[in-house]
Enzyme design. Structure first.
Site, PDB file in Angstrom:
ATOM      1  N   ALA A 116       0.791  -1.408  -0.086  1.00  0.00           N
ATOM      2  CA  ALA A 116      -0.063  -0.772   0.196  1.00  0.00           C
ATOM      3  C   ALA A 116       0.853   0.981   0.194  1.00  0.00           C
ATOM      4  O   ALA A 116       0.609   2.398   0.363  1.00  0.00           O
ATOM      5  CB  ALA A 116      -1.125   0.131   1.467  1.00  0.00           C
TER       6      ALA A 116
ATOM      7  N   ARG B  11      13.119 -24.999  -3.534  1.00  0.00           N
ATOM      8  CA  ARG B  11      14.498 -24.260  -4.334  1.00  0.00           C
ATOM      9  C   ARG B  11      15.119 -22.721  -4.382  1.00  0.00           C
ATOM     10  O   ARG B  11      15.841 -22.955  -4.559  1.00  0.00           O
ATOM     11  CB  ARG B  11      14.613 -24.871  -5.833  1.00  0.00           C
ATOM     12  CG  ARG B  11      13.846 -26.111  -5.932  1.00  0.00           C
ATOM     13  CD  ARG B  11      14.227 -27.087  -7.122  1.00  0.00           C
ATOM     14  NE  ARG B  11      12.620 -26.817  -7.823  1.00  0.00           N
ATOM     15  CZ  ARG B  11      11.863 -27.503  -7.710  1.00  0.00           C
ATOM     16  NH1 ARG B  11      12.279 -28.499  -7.518  1.00  0.00           N
ATOM     17  NH2 ARG B  11      11.090 -26.924  -8.223  1.00  0.00           N
TER      18      ARG B  11
ATOM     19  N   ASP C 183       0.912  -3.894  12.903  1.00  0.00           N
ATOM     20  CA  ASP C 183       0.365  -2.757  11.409  1.00  0.00           C
ATOM     21  C   ASP C 183      -0.992  -2.118  11.132  1.00  0.00           C
ATOM     22  O   ASP C 183      -0.625  -1.582   9.884  1.00  0.00           O
ATOM     23  CB  ASP C 183       0.794  -3.919   9.956  1.00  0.00           C
ATOM     24  CG  ASP C 183       1.640  -3.256   8.879  1.00  0.00           C
ATOM     25  OD1 ASP C 183       1.944  -2.006   9.033  1.00  0.00           O
ATOM     26  OD2 ASP C 183       1.527  -3.705   7.776  1.00  0.00           O
TER      27      ASP C 183
HETATM   28 ZN   LIG Z   1       4.303  -2.628   4.802  1.00  0.00          ZN
END
Ligand SMILES: [Zn+2]
Length: 377
Positions: free
Chosen positions: A137, A223, A269
């Site tokens: 964002a 991998r 967050d």
């Molecule tokens: Zn972030």
């Protein structure tokens, strides 16, 4: 100076045990293991944990640190304190230099002037030196290669507040920036397309942390293990997990926590819309729609979370199945250690009297004590 005593099941030295906590003024004076309340101690029926420390939080209650005003800082710190966060690193978004500068100045000023709500214990500069292909964002037009002069000026504005910086290590000049500033800033890898080799090299140069592990980075492939693989292969790197049930599958929260003992932390967050009714919000230059507990851009990209630390801890236990002691460590002790805080994140003599009380069983937040004072929730 006021003295009060609490007695109950408290997380002390990594284990829940019956103890009497003596709070004198803003500090914990004594922590005594004992089966019964004594000396007029108030019996507490819930679980007493150290207050939470959030390394990655942008906003809440309609405000964002990028608003760069005393009112916005106060709104965010007050809101998150009421959800158990006693200390936080104010987190910025990628933006023109002057806007990041203004946000840092607002936080540093609030830090100097004393505070309302959660203590400001750091600044987390999330960007602007991020990979546009993993911008999430963040405003792609604000992203740019590392600039040592710019970072030096931001560090100057931050004063004595610890600074964490999220950057993409594959950008030109990123490794030099890490080498040059590794003692003044905690470098976190994120919003990155880095290979395992590139991320490992950045850790060798002095980067120490991974920002919202697995989100906004090349995934771990058997991998091609990428940045997550470099963190798991390291013996010291720490990593953030967004345990909202949307950003990460609960099984991934569990496996990361097991693979990174003492190194995984819960973060929110959280963005502006956290704690607000669902709807449409602004996130810097983006419009974000909040629906069913997730914030998304128009194309579906996740744009921060609706989490509080209390909810993150509860999810880590109830969805991911982590032991409460471990989840609590991920929400307080480990993040405090990452920022170098010596008086936060533990229930121990000499520490700040920053405590939360959770209801046994449901783990609902019942009480928050910040600097020895009971908060109205
Ligand atoms: Zn972030």
């Amino acid at each position: 100076v006021k003295t009060r005593r609490l007695h109950g099941l408290a997380l002390v030295d990594g284990a829940l045990q019956r103890a009497t906590l003596t709070i004198r003024g803003r500090r914990l004076e004594e922590v005594a293991r004992c089966e019964r309340p004594s000396g007029g101690a108030e019996p507490i029926s819930g679980l007493i944990l150290p207050g939470f420390v959030d390394l990655h939080v942008h906003g809440g209650a309609g405000a964002d640190f990028m608003d760069a005003s005393p009112e916005a800082v106060r709104a965010v710190t007050t809101f998150h304190a009421r959800h158990g966060t006693v200390a936080l690193a104010a987190t910025t978004l990628s933006a023109p230099s002057s806007e990041v500068d203004a946000a840092i100045r607002a936080v540093a000023t609030a830090h100097r002037n004393g505070r309302a709500g959660a203590r400001l214990v750091g600044i987390h500069l999330e960007g602007p030196y991020l990979n546009p292909s993993r911008c999430g964002a963040h405003d792609p037009s604000a992203l740019r290669p590392p600039d040592a002069e710019e970072l030096a000026s931001w560090l100057g504005e931050a004063g004595d507040l610890p600074v964490m910086m999220t950057l993409a290590p594959e950008l030109p000049g990123a490794l030099d920036l890490i080498s040059a500033f590794r003692r003044q800033a905690i470098f976190a890898l994120g919003h990155s397309e880095a290979s395992f080799e590139q991320a490992s090299e950045a850790l060798a140069h002095g980067a120490r942390h991974a920002t919202h592990l697995f989100n906004a980075m090349a995934p771990l492939h058997h991998r091609c293990p990428g940045l997550p693989g470099a963190v798991f292969a390291s013996s010291s790197a720490t990593a953030e997990l967004i345990a909202d049930g949307v950003h990460l599958h609960p099984a991934v929260v569990a496996l990361a926590a097991r693979a990174l003992p003492g190194r995984a932390v819960l973060v929110t967050d959280a963005m502006r819309a956290c704690g607000m009714p669902e709807g449409v919000f602004s996130l810097h230059r983006h419009r974000v729609t909040v629906f069913e507990g997730a914030a998304r851009l128009a194309d579906g990209t996740l744009a921060g979370s609706m989490l509080t630390m209390a909810r993150a801890l509860r999810n880590a236990v109830q969805q991911a199945g982590l032991p409460l002691e471990q989840a609590a460590e991920m929400a307080s002790g480990t993040p405090a250690r990452i920022l170098g805080l010596t008086r936060s994140g533990r229930i121990a003599p000499g520490c700040d009297a920053d405590l939360v009380v959770l209801r046994e069983g449901s783990l609902e937040l019942e009480r928050v004590i910040l600097s020895g004072e009971e908060l109205d929730l």
